[in-house]
Design a protein around this motif. Structure first.
Motif, PDB file in Angstrom:
ATOM      1  N   ASP A  78      17.371  15.810 -12.018  1.00 49.05           N
ATOM      2  CA  ASP A  78      16.007  15.270 -12.109  1.00 49.05           C
ATOM      3  C   ASP A  78      16.037  13.800 -11.696  1.00 49.05           C
ATOM      4  N   ARG A  79      15.846  13.541 -10.425  1.00 51.84           N
ATOM      5  CA  ARG A  79      15.972  12.197  -9.868  1.00 51.84           C
ATOM      6  C   ARG A  79      14.955  11.211 -10.441  1.00 51.84           C
ATOM      7  N   SER A  80      13.932  11.696 -11.120  1.00 53.90           N
ATOM      8  CA  SER A  80      12.950  10.782 -11.701  1.00 53.90           C
ATOM      9  C   SER A  80      13.498  10.084 -12.953  1.00 53.90           C
ATOM     10  N   THR A  81      14.599  10.612 -13.506  1.00 61.40           N
ATOM     11  CA  THR A  81      15.193  10.020 -14.695  1.00 61.40           C
ATOM     12  C   THR A  81      16.354   9.122 -14.310  1.00 61.40           C
ATOM     13  N   GLU A  82      16.272   7.887 -14.771  1.00 65.60           N
ATOM     14  CA  GLU A  82      17.324   6.911 -14.491  1.00 65.60           C
ATOM     15  C   GLU A  82      18.064   6.598 -15.793  1.00 65.60           C
ATOM     16  N   TYR A  83      19.381   6.645 -15.714  1.00 63.64           N
ATOM     17  CA  TYR A  83      20.214   6.248 -16.850  1.00 63.64           C
ATOM     18  C   TYR A  83      20.645   4.810 -16.628  1.00 63.64           C
ATOM     19  N   ASP A  84      20.332   3.959 -17.581  1.00 61.79           N
ATOM     20  CA  ASP A  84      20.746   2.566 -17.478  1.00 61.79           C
ATOM     21  C   ASP A  84      22.256   2.449 -17.624  1.00 61.79           C
TER      22      ASP A  84
ATOM     23  N   GLY B 100      24.540   9.880 -20.849  1.00 62.51           N
ATOM     24  CA  GLY B 100      23.472   9.209 -20.128  1.00 62.51           C
ATOM     25  C   GLY B 100      22.617   8.459 -21.138  1.00 62.51           C
ATOM     26  N   ILE B 101      22.485   7.156 -20.943  1.00 57.82           N
ATOM     27  CA  ILE B 101      21.738   6.324 -21.879  1.00 57.82           C
ATOM     28  C   ILE B 101      20.588   5.627 -21.166  1.00 57.82           C
ATOM     29  N   GLY B 102      19.404   5.772 -21.716  1.00 57.43           N
ATOM     30  CA  GLY B 102      18.248   5.016 -21.271  1.00 57.43           C
ATOM     31  C   GLY B 102      17.969   3.949 -22.313  1.00 57.43           C
ATOM     32  N   ALA B 103      17.886   2.708 -21.892  1.00 57.98           N
ATOM     33  CA  ALA B 103      17.680   1.609 -22.843  1.00 57.98           C
ATOM     34  C   ALA B 103      16.485   0.772 -22.392  1.00 57.98           C
ATOM     35  N   LYS B 104      15.450   0.780 -23.210  1.00 59.37           N
ATOM     36  CA  LYS B 104      14.231   0.030 -22.893  1.00 59.37           C
ATOM     37  C   LYS B 104      13.679  -0.623 -24.155  1.00 59.37           C
ATOM     38  N   LYS B 105      12.927  -1.689 -23.972  1.00 62.81           N
ATOM     39  CA  LYS B 105      12.315  -2.362 -25.122  1.00 62.81           C
ATOM     40  C   LYS B 105      11.299  -1.465 -25.800  1.00 62.81           C
ATOM     41  N   THR B 106      10.474  -0.799 -24.994  1.00 62.90           N
ATOM     42  CA  THR B 106       9.476   0.123 -25.544  1.00 62.90           C
ATOM     43  C   THR B 106       9.634   1.470 -24.861  1.00 62.90           C
ATOM     44  N   LEU B 107       9.165   2.516 -25.514  1.00 66.80           N
ATOM     45  CA  LEU B 107       9.286   3.854 -24.949  1.00 66.80           C
ATOM     46  C   LEU B 107       8.201   4.147 -23.925  1.00 66.80           C
ATOM     47  N   ARG B 108       6.998   3.640 -24.182  1.00 69.27           N
ATOM     48  CA  ARG B 108       5.819   3.964 -23.371  1.00 69.27           C
ATOM     49  C   ARG B 108       5.795   5.459 -23.141  1.00 69.27           C
ATOM     50  N   GLU B 109       5.688   5.882 -21.904  1.00 68.94           N
ATOM     51  CA  GLU B 109       5.702   7.315 -21.596  1.00 68.94           C
ATOM     52  C   GLU B 109       7.077   7.767 -21.092  1.00 68.94           C
TER      53      GLU B 109
ATOM     54  N   PHE C 202      12.728  12.246 -20.414  1.00 67.72           N
ATOM     55  CA  PHE C 202      13.968  12.781 -20.957  1.00 67.72           C
ATOM     56  C   PHE C 202      13.797  14.220 -21.443  1.00 67.72           C
ATOM     57  N   ILE C 203      12.587  14.630 -21.776  1.00 67.48           N
ATOM     58  CA  ILE C 203      12.348  16.005 -22.212  1.00 67.48           C
ATOM     59  C   ILE C 203      12.652  16.963 -21.067  1.00 67.48           C
ATOM     60  N   LYS C 204      12.048  16.711 -19.917  1.00 73.59           N
ATOM     61  CA  LYS C 204      12.286  17.565 -18.758  1.00 73.59           C
ATOM     62  C   LYS C 204      13.746  17.498 -18.337  1.00 73.59           C
ATOM     63  N   THR C 205      14.306  16.309 -18.350  1.00 75.91           N
ATOM     64  CA  THR C 205      15.692  16.135 -17.943  1.00 75.91           C
ATOM     65  C   THR C 205      16.642  16.867 -18.883  1.00 75.91           C
TER      66      THR C 205
ATOM     67  N   THR D 281      17.081  20.421 -17.899  1.00 78.45           N
ATOM     68  CA  THR D 281      17.654  20.757 -16.591  1.00 78.45           C
ATOM     69  C   THR D 281      18.999  20.086 -16.319  1.00 78.45           C
ATOM     70  N   SER D 282      19.326  19.072 -17.051  1.00 83.96           N
ATOM     71  CA  SER D 282      20.517  18.279 -16.768  1.00 83.96           C
ATOM     72  C   SER D 282      21.771  18.885 -17.368  1.00 83.96           C
ATOM     73  N   LYS D 283      22.884  18.573 -16.744  1.00 84.17           N
ATOM     74  CA  LYS D 283      24.182  19.014 -17.246  1.00 84.17           C
ATOM     75  C   LYS D 283      24.873  17.900 -18.028  1.00 84.17           C
ATOM     76  N   ILE D 284      24.156  16.827 -18.340  1.00 87.79           N
ATOM     77  CA  ILE D 284      24.735  15.723 -19.105  1.00 87.79           C
ATOM     78  C   ILE D 284      24.946  16.199 -20.537  1.00 87.79           C
TER      79      ILE D 284
END
Length: 128
Positions: A24-30, A41-50, A55-58, A61-64
């Motif tokens: 899922d190329r729309s998901t970026e792991y920091d 795979g870690i996503g790190a942000k100050k706020t979650l927003r949307e 990460f739900i879709k990812t 489908t992801s093998k992480i």
């Protein structure tokens, strides 16, 4: 969160990358790395927003092996936390917010950022 937070607990800096999910190329792991033969795979942000919804879709489908979201938690409510956890993503929240919101302390899979250490990551890998 900075890469130093991971290197400080024992993850070699040379192994940590910033990547997009292969499925899922729309998901970026920091931060992306392997530990004990498991991928993280870690996503790190100050706020979650949307972004948390990506990460739900990812997660489906992801093998992480271990997917983690790290946030200051300013916009985190119980509904968002439940949604994140339902799909296997682990959630790390700033200690201040974690201590203020009892519902976070009662949810399995939610941790204070102060709990982020090598042993916990190994346990998450083992349980994945």
């Amino acid at each position: 969160m900075k890469v130093e937070a991971l290197t400080k607990i024992g993850i070699p800096a040379a192994t940590i990358k910033k990547v997009h999910d292969k499925a899922d190329r729309s998901t970026e792991y920091d931060f992306f790395f392997e530990l004990d033969g498991k991928s993280f795979g870690i996503g790190a942000k100050k706020t979650l927003r949307e972004r948390y919804k990506q990460f739900i879709k990812t997660a489906m489908t992801s093998k992480i092996d271990v997917v983690i979201e790290i946030t200051l938690g300013l916009d985190l409510n119980e509904e968002k936390a439940k949604t994140i956890l339902e799909h296997g993503t682990k959630l790390f929240v700033s200690d201040e917010i974690y201590q203020q919101r009892l519902f976070l302390q009662q949810m399995e899979g939610v941790y204070s950022t102060k709990q982020l250490d090598l042993e916990l990551l190994k346990q998450l890998a083992k349980n994945s």
